[in-house]
Design a protein around this motif. Structure first.
Motif, short mmCIF file in Angstrom:
data_model
loop_
_atom_site.label_atom_id
_atom_site.label_comp_id
_atom_site.label_asym_id
_atom_site.label_seq_id
_atom_site.Cartn_x
_atom_site.Cartn_y
_atom_site.Cartn_z
N ALA A 196 21.47 6.21 -94.69
CA ALA A 196 20.67 4.99 -94.89
C ALA A 196 19.41 5.29 -95.69
CB ALA A 196 20.32 4.37 -93.55
N VAL A 197 18.73 6.37 -95.35
CA VAL A 197 17.47 6.70 -96.03
C VAL A 197 17.71 7.03 -97.49
CG1 VAL A 197 15.61 8.41 -96.14
CG2 VAL A 197 16.25 7.39 -93.96
N VAL A 198 18.75 7.80 -97.78
CA VAL A 198 19.04 8.16 -99.18
C VAL A 198 19.30 6.89 -99.99
CG1 VAL A 198 20.73 9.28 -100.69
CG2 VAL A 198 19.86 10.48 -98.69
N LYS A 199 20.06 5.94 -99.47
CA LYS A 199 20.34 4.69 -100.19
C LYS A 199 19.06 3.90 -100.42
CE LYS A 199 24.74 4.53 -100.87
NZ LYS A 199 25.23 4.71 -102.22
N VAL A 200 18.20 3.84 -99.38
CA VAL A 200 16.94 3.10 -99.51
C VAL A 200 16.08 3.73 -100.59
CG1 VAL A 200 14.78 2.54 -98.32
CG2 VAL A 200 16.96 2.18 -97.17
N ILE A 201 15.96 5.06 -100.55
CA ILE A 201 15.11 5.75 -101.54
C ILE A 201 15.67 5.55 -102.95
CG2 ILE A 201 14.34 8.03 -102.32
CD1 ILE A 201 14.19 8.78 -99.32
N GLU A 202 16.98 5.62 -103.10
CA GLU A 202 17.58 5.40 -104.42
C GLU A 202 17.28 4.01 -104.95
OE1 GLU A 202 21.70 6.22 -103.79
OE2 GLU A 202 21.45 8.39 -103.90
N ASN A 203 17.26 3.03 -104.06
CA ASN A 203 17.01 1.64 -104.48
C ASN A 203 15.53 1.34 -104.70
OD1 ASN A 203 19.70 0.83 -104.53
ND2 ASN A 203 19.69 0.42 -102.33
N ILE A 204 14.67 1.99 -103.94
CA ILE A 204 13.24 1.66 -104.00
C ILE A 204 12.54 2.44 -105.10
CG2 ILE A 204 11.06 1.75 -102.75
CD1 ILE A 204 12.63 1.20 -100.20
N GLY A 205 12.85 3.70 -105.24
CA GLY A 205 12.20 4.53 -106.27
C GLY A 205 11.14 5.42 -105.67
N SER A 206 10.16 5.78 -106.50
CA SER A 206 9.17 6.76 -106.05
C SER A 206 8.01 6.10 -105.33
CB SER A 206 8.67 7.56 -107.25
OG SER A 206 8.01 6.69 -108.14
N GLY A 207 7.10 6.95 -104.85
CA GLY A 207 5.92 6.47 -104.15
C GLY A 207 6.21 6.05 -102.72
N ASP B 30 1.72 1.84 -102.47
CA ASP B 30 1.19 1.20 -103.69
C ASP B 30 1.54 -0.28 -103.76
OD1 ASP B 30 3.86 1.84 -104.07
OD2 ASP B 30 3.65 2.14 -106.24
N GLU B 31 2.60 -0.70 -103.07
CA GLU B 31 2.97 -2.12 -103.05
C GLU B 31 2.57 -2.80 -101.74
OE1 GLU B 31 7.05 -2.70 -104.15
OE2 GLU B 31 6.85 -1.48 -105.95
N GLY B 32 2.11 -2.04 -100.76
CA GLY B 32 1.56 -2.59 -99.53
C GLY B 32 2.60 -3.10 -98.53
N TRP B 33 3.77 -2.52 -98.49
CA TRP B 33 4.75 -2.95 -97.50
C TRP B 33 5.32 -1.74 -96.79
CZ3 TRP B 33 9.39 -0.73 -98.23
CH2 TRP B 33 9.81 -0.43 -99.52
#
Length: 197
Positions: free
Chosen positions: A108-119, A165-168
């Protein structure tokens, strides 16, 4: 006055007295019958009224009893449905806890990181931190995305993903996943219960 006249007078008086007494007794009997008929009529009307009132009271009592039974049945049905939904929710939470493993979180975390990007900052419990950090590092070796992983002692069996950086942020735990699934499934469970009823 002669004796015959006197006898005739006495006979006439007796006859008139007897006739008058006879008429008076007939009048008394007729009045008694009339009075008795009135009493019987009044009593009959009272009896009819009492029977009508008793019938109305019986119907009202039966109606109230039926309504009370119907309300009790509805209340029992609702209580039973709510108890079953609570039981389903408890079983769902238990099952989510069973499957909420580091392996599940890894994918789950790998998919989330791939979709969200850096930071991204990940906060994990100490139990999950090393296994997830290694797994994420393996998958993101070629990526230019920056991911910060920190451990938090109060994060038992849960994960936070923060994009500062996006506040969420997202907080993922077995309880929250179970609550979301419960919200989604409770309508379907209600339909199943209604169809079973």
């Amino acid at each position: 006055m002669s004796e015959k006249t006197l006898d005739k007078l006495i006979t006439t008086l007796k006859s008139e007295a007897i006739d008058a007494a006879d008429k008076a007794s007939k009048k008394i009997v007729e009045d008694a019958h009339t009075q008795a008929k009135k009493i019987v009529k009044v009593a009959e009307e009272k009896r009819k009224q009492i029977l009508m009132d008793a019938e109305k009271e019986k119907e009202a009592t039966l109606s109230k009893g039926k309504s009370a039974l119907q309300q009790a049945a509805r209340d029992l049905h609702i209580t039973l449905q709510n108890s079953l939904l609570k039981l389903f929710g408890a079983v769902l939470e238990k099952e989510v806890h069973k499957v909420f493993t580091p392996d599940l979180l890894k994918s789950a975390v790998v998919k989330v990181i791939e979709n969200i990007g850096s930071g991204i900052e990940l906060k994990l419990s100490e139990d999950f931190e090393q296994a997830l950090a290694d797994h994420i590092h393996q998958h993101l070796k070629t990526s230019k995305d920056f991911v910060s992983i920190t451990k938090a002692d109060n994060m038992l069996n849960r994960l936070s993903i923060i994009k500062t950086d996006e506040g969420w942020s997202y907080h993922i735990s077995p309880e929250e996943v179970a609550a979301l699934l419960n919200t989604h499934l409770s309508g379907k469970w209600m339909n199943i219960l209604k169809n079973e009823a």
